[in-house]
Design an enzyme around this catalytic site. Structure first.
Site, PDB file in Angstrom:
ATOM      1  N   HIS A 275       0.827  -1.210   0.000  1.00 40.74           N
ATOM      2  CA  HIS A 275       0.000   0.000   0.000  1.00 40.74           C
ATOM      3  C   HIS A 275       0.861   1.260   0.000  1.00 40.74           C
ATOM      4  O   HIS A 275       0.486   2.294  -0.527  1.00 40.74           O
ATOM      5  CB  HIS A 275      -0.953  -0.018   1.199  1.00 40.74           C
TER       6      HIS A 275
ATOM      7  N   ARG B 135      -7.983  -7.092 -13.948  1.00 40.78           N
ATOM      8  CA  ARG B 135      -7.742  -8.417 -13.361  1.00 40.78           C
ATOM      9  C   ARG B 135      -8.361  -8.410 -11.968  1.00 40.78           C
ATOM     10  O   ARG B 135      -7.851  -7.737 -11.066  1.00 40.78           O
ATOM     11  CB  ARG B 135      -6.240  -8.688 -13.275  1.00 40.78           C
TER      12      ARG B 135
ATOM     13  N   ARG C 161     -12.621  -8.798 -15.844  1.00 37.34           N
ATOM     14  CA  ARG C 161     -12.473 -10.240 -16.056  1.00 37.34           C
ATOM     15  C   ARG C 161     -12.858 -10.973 -14.780  1.00 37.34           C
ATOM     16  O   ARG C 161     -12.468 -10.562 -13.686  1.00 37.34           O
ATOM     17  CB  ARG C 161     -11.025 -10.544 -16.427  1.00 37.34           C
TER      18      ARG C 161
ATOM     19  N   GLU D  45      -7.135 -17.354 -25.294  1.00 41.85           N
ATOM     20  CA  GLU D  45      -5.769 -17.545 -24.792  1.00 41.85           C
ATOM     21  C   GLU D  45      -5.361 -19.014 -24.752  1.00 41.85           C
ATOM     22  O   GLU D  45      -4.311 -19.359 -24.225  1.00 41.85           O
ATOM     23  CB  GLU D  45      -5.597 -16.878 -23.421  1.00 41.85           C
TER      24      GLU D  45
ATOM     25  N   ASN E 244      -0.408 -13.400 -23.511  1.00 44.80           N
ATOM     26  CA  ASN E 244       0.541 -13.887 -22.487  1.00 44.80           C
ATOM     27  C   ASN E 244       0.378 -15.398 -22.337  1.00 44.80           C
ATOM     28  O   ASN E 244       1.354 -16.145 -22.262  1.00 44.80           O
ATOM     29  CB  ASN E 244       0.284 -13.217 -21.135  1.00 44.80           C
ATOM     30  N   ASP E 245      -0.875 -15.831 -22.275  1.00 43.56           N
ATOM     31  CA  ASP E 245      -1.114 -17.266 -22.153  1.00 43.56           C
ATOM     32  C   ASP E 245      -1.144 -17.965 -23.499  1.00 43.56           C
ATOM     33  O   ASP E 245      -0.709 -19.110 -23.618  1.00 43.56           O
ATOM     34  CB  ASP E 245      -2.441 -17.516 -21.408  1.00 43.56           C
TER      35      ASP E 245
ATOM     36  N   CYS F 240      -5.475  -7.958 -25.025  1.00 49.85           N
ATOM     37  CA  CYS F 240      -5.043  -7.393 -23.743  1.00 49.85           C
ATOM     38  C   CYS F 240      -3.751  -8.044 -23.257  1.00 49.85           C
ATOM     39  O   CYS F 240      -3.315  -7.795 -22.138  1.00 49.85           O
ATOM     40  CB  CYS F 240      -6.143  -7.526 -22.694  1.00 49.85           C
TER      41      CYS F 240
HETATM   42  C1  PEP Z   1      -3.020 -12.962 -21.091  1.00 56.52           C
HETATM   43  O1  PEP Z   1      -2.942 -14.175 -20.831  1.00 56.52           O
HETATM   44  O2  PEP Z   1      -2.568 -12.451 -22.132  1.00 56.52           O
HETATM   45  C2  PEP Z   1      -3.641 -12.038 -20.126  1.00 56.52           C
HETATM   46  C3  PEP Z   1      -3.829 -10.782 -20.415  1.00 56.52           C
HETATM   47  O3  PEP Z   1      -3.989 -12.539 -18.926  1.00 56.52           O
HETATM   48  P1  PEP Z   1      -3.002 -12.791 -17.691  1.00 56.52           P
HETATM   49  O4  PEP Z   1      -1.673 -12.170 -18.032  1.00 56.52           O
HETATM   50  O5  PEP Z   1      -3.653 -12.163 -16.512  1.00 56.52           O
HETATM   51  O6  PEP Z   1      -2.975 -14.272 -17.616  1.00 56.52           O
HETATM   52 MG    MG Z   2      -4.130 -15.082 -19.288  1.00 51.98          MG
END
Ligand code: PEP
Ligand code: MG
Length: 608
Positions: free
Chosen positions: A212, A319, A355, A459, A482-483, A530
């Protein structure tokens, strides 16, 4: 605990005197961005000694009274500080509120009283003992975010120690000099006491990026480094220091070269921020009028300010996990509806994409209910009970979140995003639970928007392959690269040994993105991205050419991508996308972009 700190003070005083003027670099964590070059001012808490004192039985009630009065005084101090803050410091206000609640927490209050009574010892010692027990509990938790919350308990306890000792802390700024304040750790309230005109930044030995204290520093714009181990032992008041809040580096006794380098770095950063700043107010469109929405990815409501500051056109990804991890108990529907409603209202009429819980994988908390296996004990968590799979297995928790989301939908434009969907049957299962949530609200006559948009993350490779079928079931797609990269290239995103193979511009990834965009557009739905690559200008140029309707990224990347978008013609971007799609391997793509981008976008890709 306090004893140890006072010993450290003596040691560090000595060491500060002995410290030679050799340049030294200390590596911490950049908690709030900015470069500061200034003399240090080492801050020590005057909480006094928590020496053990045995009480005669007739002193016990008086000691308990003294402790309770100290808690009341601490509460009054916090309330005074709260009243002095402007309303727009909403994150600081809510942090103080959580500290006020902690002052009433039984873990500290009742436990301390119990220890005074049963062990016949003084309040400071009892409080230090109670705090030690709380620390043990937090130490046993794996989740780093929750671990950080121990610091909040400690800050609240420190305030009570201060009152019990009868000594006020040093004032955190002095009227004369501009300094970097250095200390063992700072509470969010300490930061709020720092005077912006004299405290240019701070460095703490403790703390993390999600503490914080770091949140308040970011929202006040005070550059900060945390986790700079032993800095109070090495650095003395008056020593020259460079604080680099971007990288988390601290240079003690910098050389003339280091000083020049950092002054230049700071100048460049300020110039490029100034140049970029005006892109915050411009529309996101190409020279030939093609519009793409540029939105922000955030994890805490406090970051909405950063989206607004950078000209983000809504939230492309919130998130929601952190609200489930950061409170001492799981948030109830009321609390979630309030948090989500405020976010939706703050950005209305822009879209706010929230999400649903994406726990499992690298995000888990022992506090989450689990009728199935413990998430942290799964053999292969990335392929296990993650994300929507967990939510469908724990419908009571899931429906709580869905009801809260539906309630928030009346405040503006909410979009619900479902993570890790791998087949249409999961979407149908979520829809059934969502319909049940809606019926429950109707029964209670609680309003919600029945046209709220529901979309899915793309993803998982199977979702790409089935994108045409999935597009008929949902209102939008958001590609989570990302995934998607992790699952399609079989690269664990957290594994350092294969990190070099994690390649956003891999031809397979780009073809999957294109397939998803086409499938979405054929059904007339928007396709967003995203994943992190959306905020990397090099990738963004290609992504814009592949036809994405929205790119969502960390807020500070928005002006960069907007500058690139506004300097482009859509036809040229589409030609670039096609050209890149025709490449057979990553090296060819890098080579091509290495030539193309600096030629077309010199201000982004030709750094001085
Ligand atoms: C992703 O997987 O691209 C994503 C945005 O989700 P996270 O990074 O929270 O898994
Ligand atoms: Mg993800």
């Amino acid at each position: 605990m306090v004893d140890q700190e006072s010993n450290r003070k003596v040691d560090s005083d000595l060491e500060a005197k002995l410290s030679c003027e050799e340049p030294q670099i200390i590596f911490g964590i950049g908690a709030s961005p900015g470069i500061v070059i200034a003399p240090a001012r080492v801050f020590r808490r005057r909480t006094g000694s928590a020496a053990w004192r045995r009480l005669t039985p007739d002193r016990i009630d008086r000691e308990i009274r003294r402790f309770r009065e100290a808690v009341t005084t601490a509460e009054q101090e916090l309330r005074q500080l709260r009243a002095s803050l402007a309303d727009d410091l909403s994150d600081a206000l809510s942090i103080i509120d959580s500290h006020l609640l902690m002052l009433k927490d039984r873990m500290i209050l009742d436990r301390t009283v119990e220890i005074i009574r049963s062990h016949h010892i003084n309040a400071q010692w009892a409080l230090a003992t109670a705090l030690g027990l709380v620390k043990k509990k937090f130490d046993a938790i794996d989740d780093p975010y929750i671990k950080q919350r121990y610091m909040d308990v400690k800050h609240v306890a420190d305030r009570i120690f201060g009152v019990l000792s009868g000594k006020a802390d040093e004032i955190l700024s002095d009227d004369r000099a501009k300094v970097i304040v250095i200390g063992h750790d700072f509470s969010p309230e300490d930061i709020l006491h720092m005077r912006a005109d004299t405290v240019l930044g701070f460095i703490a030995e403790e703390g993390g990026i999600t503490s914080h204290t770091a949140i308040v520093a970011r929202s006040l714009g005070i550059p900060a480094v945390v986790g700079a181990k032993d800095i109070t032992c090495i650095c003395g008041s008056g020593d020259r220091v460079i604080l680099d809040g971007f990288s988390g580096r601290v240079c003690l006794h910098p050389t003339p070269d280091q000083l020049n380098q950092y002054r230049e770095y700071d100048r460049q950063h300020r110039c490029s921020s100034r140049d970029l700043a005006h892109y915050a107010d411009l529309s996101s469109e190409t020279l030939d009028g093609h519009r793409v929405r540029l939105a922000g990815n955030i994890e805490m409501p406090a970051e909405i300010a950063a989206i607004q500051h950078n000209g983000g056109e809504g939230i492309g990804l919130f998130r929601s996990e952190f609200d489930f991890f950061s409170h001492s108990s799981l948030p109830d529907e009321e609390m979630l509806a309030r948090i989500y409603g405020k976010m939706v209202a703050a950005l209305a009429p822009l879209p706010v994409t929230i999400r649903t819980l994406d726990v499992g994988g690298d995000k888990f908390s022992n506090r989450l209910p689990h009728t199935g296996p413990r998430l942290d004990l799964e053999r292969n968590p990335a392929l296990g009970l993650r994300s929507i799979r967990y939510s469908l297995r724990e419908p009571a928790l899931f429906i709580r979140q869905l009801r809260a989301l539906l309630r928030a939908s009346v405040h503006g434009r909410l979009r619900i995003l479902l993570p890790m969907i791998s087949s249409p049957s999961e979407v149908l299962a979520v829809k059934a639970i969502c319909a049940q949530a809606a019926r429950e609200l109707e029964r209670k006559k609680i309003p919600y928007d029945d046209r709220v948009e529901v979309g899915i993350m793309i993803e998982v490779p199977s979702a790409v392959i089935l994108a045409d079928s999935l597009a008929t079931e949902v209102d939008f797609f958001s590609i989570g690269t990302n995934d998607l990269i992790q699952y399609s290239l079989a690269i664990d995103r957290g594994n350092q040994y294969v990190a070099h193979m994690y390649e956003p511009l891999h031809p397979a990834v780009l073809r999957m993105i294109k397939q998803t965009v086409d499938a979405g557009h054929q059904q007339g739905i928007e396709v967003a991205m995203c994943g992190e690559m959306a905020g990397d200008p090099m990738c963004a140029a290609v992504l814009l050419g592949l036809g994405l309707d929205e790119l969502s990224m960390r807020p500070s990347a928005i002006p960069h991508v907007r500058r690139l978008l506004r300097g482009s013609r859509y036809q040229e971007l589409a030609a670039l996308g096609n050209r890149i799609l025709g490449c057979r391997d990553v090296d060819e793509i890098h080579r091509y972009l290495g030539r193309y981008l600096p030629r077309h976008y010199p201000e982004e890709f030709c750094h001085p």
